[in-house]
Design an enzyme around this catalytic site. Structure first.
Site, PDB file in Angstrom:
ATOM      1  N   LYS A 105      19.507 -56.259  23.285  1.00  0.00           N
ATOM      2  CA  LYS A 105      18.284 -55.726  23.903  1.00  0.00           C
ATOM      3  C   LYS A 105      17.904 -56.566  25.348  1.00  0.00           C
ATOM      4  O   LYS A 105      18.563 -57.585  25.219  1.00  0.00           O
ATOM      5  CB  LYS A 105      17.105 -55.779  22.974  1.00  0.00           C
ATOM      6  CG  LYS A 105      15.936 -55.159  23.449  1.00  0.00           C
ATOM      7  CD  LYS A 105      16.120 -53.764  22.847  1.00  0.00           C
ATOM      8  CE  LYS A 105      15.055 -52.724  23.465  1.00  0.00           C
ATOM      9  NZ  LYS A 105      15.181 -51.547  22.727  1.00  0.00           N
ATOM     10  N   ASN A 220       7.707 -40.831  26.478  1.00  0.00           N
ATOM     11  CA  ASN A 220       8.836 -40.352  26.135  1.00  0.00           C
ATOM     12  C   ASN A 220       8.700 -39.907  24.727  1.00  0.00           C
ATOM     13  O   ASN A 220       9.083 -38.720  24.319  1.00  0.00           O
ATOM     14  CB  ASN A 220      10.012 -40.788  26.480  1.00  0.00           C
ATOM     15  CG  ASN A 220      11.214 -40.500  26.197  1.00  0.00           C
ATOM     16  OD1 ASN A 220      11.771 -40.574  25.053  1.00  0.00           O
ATOM     17  ND2 ASN A 220      11.793 -39.420  26.817  1.00  0.00           N
ATOM     18  N   SER A 360      22.437 -41.760  22.875  1.00  0.00           N
ATOM     19  CA  SER A 360      23.163 -42.507  23.875  1.00  0.00           C
ATOM     20  C   SER A 360      24.587 -42.794  23.534  1.00  0.00           C
ATOM     21  O   SER A 360      25.407 -42.745  24.467  1.00  0.00           O
ATOM     22  CB  SER A 360      22.345 -43.916  24.047  1.00  0.00           C
ATOM     23  OG  SER A 360      21.232 -43.961  24.608  1.00  0.00           O
TER      24      SER A 360
END
Ligand code: NAD
Length: 426
Positions: A105, A220, A360
């Site tokens: 991250k 989102n 992803s």
């Protein structure tokens, strides 16, 4: 009250499950902290001619199962412990859905609301310059997170490719469609949350069309969770979001059901709804915590961490039977204890919101083949993976009579521990 520390919470959750699994000391010591961390400065020449220095981070928690994977968050309250926690949760998230990636991250302490596009571009390029040699398609693959979008990813990709002198579309995900992005990525996290809710309701013999839900956040994740929920026939009665002007959040309520398109039309790109326009459209505008106090069947925290906590959990009504964590780390251990006691069924964050990273992963696969799938193909593959992961966790929770979060952790931590063992690390 002690300040909330998401990394301590992530470690607390890990320790509990390490006990349940009887993990040896070496594996525990390895998995309860990140393998690598980068802390760096990003000097930016601002539009007014002055220079401002931003603080950036990249944390790689574990890459035993594959390259680290995880978003980059732009937030004024970002701390390294938030990034550490999110990197740790990414490791468990990739493992619980069984994709061959580790956990990472990143973040920058900044508020894009107060930055021009040019200044944001400089932050993105500066971030990449500082870690270019430590990230990449075979090491660590970044993606968007709170307040970062496809445009930020493209600036980062462009800087990376300039440094490396070649094209690396697999360096970063969340790219715009047509520029290496995958169809379905925008919907993936929110839809993934809803696939797991659909399965949970089915297992409990509840007809989704008879349910109501309240959502925290209107970004989102929340918007696409609501979109699919409404397509399935559910009724979303409240959403909350941050109001930048007032520096606080509000809840927007319509008991007959919110109109998603109407709210989208009066919200900005950060997922903030214009409260005057909402009032005119007939919404009740209530305080920040009203979303959690709604008399609904399902709560979906999809904004930030530490939202369902000792202070807010008392507001949850008796009717609530399901909580699906769209956000990362929204529930503190105190609130978890209440969920257990009141028999509220929780779909834990790193399972519920794994649709984003799964898509992803699909983006990387498509980039590597240079061949792109249709949206239906992407969403069908996503549904299959999410549904399978949900049932694996649900079956284990029933079999071992453990809480859903613990069951998800047991599967994820066992897979990562096994990968470390097989590599000879522990
Ligand atoms: P976003 O930036 O698109 O939207 C965030 C929303 O939360 C906005 O509507 C904002 O107004 C609202 N918000 C912010 N602070 C709030 C507060 N204090 N109270 C109420 N609302 C508040 O972000 P997103 O991509 O939807 O992400 C939301 C959460 O989901 C984060 O925890 C993120 O880490 C997690 N997540 C996102 C993805 C993804 O693919 N986008 C994947 C996995 C997890």
């Amino acid at each position: 009250m002690e300040k909330f520390n998401p990394f301590k919470m992530a470690q607390q959750q890990f320790d509990q499950v390490a006990d349940l699994l009887g993990l040896d000391t070496g594996t525990r010591d390895l998995l309860r902290v990140p393998m690598r961390e980068y802390h760096f400065t990003i000097p930016v020449r601002m539009d007014d001619g002055g220079t401002k220095v931003f603080q950036g981070f990249r944390v790689q928690h574990n890459d035993a199962r594959g390259p680290a994977k995880g978003g980059i968050r732009f937030h004024p309250n970002e701390t390294v412990d938030t990034v550490r926690a999110l990197a740790t949760w990414m490791t468990w998230k990739c493992a619980v859905v069984g994709i061959p990636l580790g956990g990472g991250k990143g973040g920058v302490i900044c508020d894009p609301h107060n930055l021009s596009d040019r200044e944001q571009e400089q932050i993105c390029r500066g971030w990449v310059r500082q870690v270019a040699r430590n990230v990449g398609p075979l090491q660590d693959v970044p993606a968007p997170d709170v307040m970062t979008h496809g445009q930020h990813m493209l600036w980062m990709l462009d800087e990376y490719e300039k440094i490396m002198g070649a094209k690396f579309p697999g360096f970063i995900t969340g790219k715009p469609v047509g520029m290496g992005g995958s169809l379905g990525r925008t919907e993936a996290t929110g839809y993934g949350v809803m696939y797991t809710i659909r399965e949970a309701l089915k297992e409990h013999g509840v007809d989704l069309r008879s349910t109501t839900a309240s959502f925290q956040g209107f970004g989102n994740v929340s918007q696409y969770a609501i979109e699919l929920y409404q397509q399935y026939g559910g009724k979303a009665v409240a959403v909350s979001c941050w109001d930048q002007k007032d520096s606080k959040s509000y809840t927007f309520i319509r008991t007959a059901g919110v109109d998603l398109e109407e709210l989208r039309a009066i919200s900005d790109k950060y997922g903030s709804i214009d409260k005057d326009k909402a009032k005119k459209a007939g919404y009740e505008v209530a305080d920040a915590n009203a979303w959690i106090a709604q008399d609904v069947d399902i709560l979906v925290p999809a904004a930030l961490e530490n939202q369902v906590n000792a202070e807010t959990m008392g507001k949850i009504t008796k009717r609530v039977k399901f909580v699906a964590e769209g956000a990362n780390g929204p529930t503190t251990p105190e609130a978890d204890a209440l969920f257990k006691k009141n028999n509220i069924f929780v779909i834990p964050d790193f399972l519920a919101n794994a649709g984003g990273v799964t898509c992803s992963y699909f983006e990387q696969v498509q980039c590597n083949m240079n061949y792109f799938w249709t949206k239906d193909e992407v969403l069908n593959k996503l549904d299959n993976i999410m549904t399978e992961a949900f049932h694996a966790v649900y079956d284990l929770a029933r079999e071992r009579k453990v809480y859903m979060r613990d069951a998800a952790y047991m599967i994820a931590i066992s897979r990562v521990a096994e990968a470390c063992r097989m590599r000879g690390w522990v």
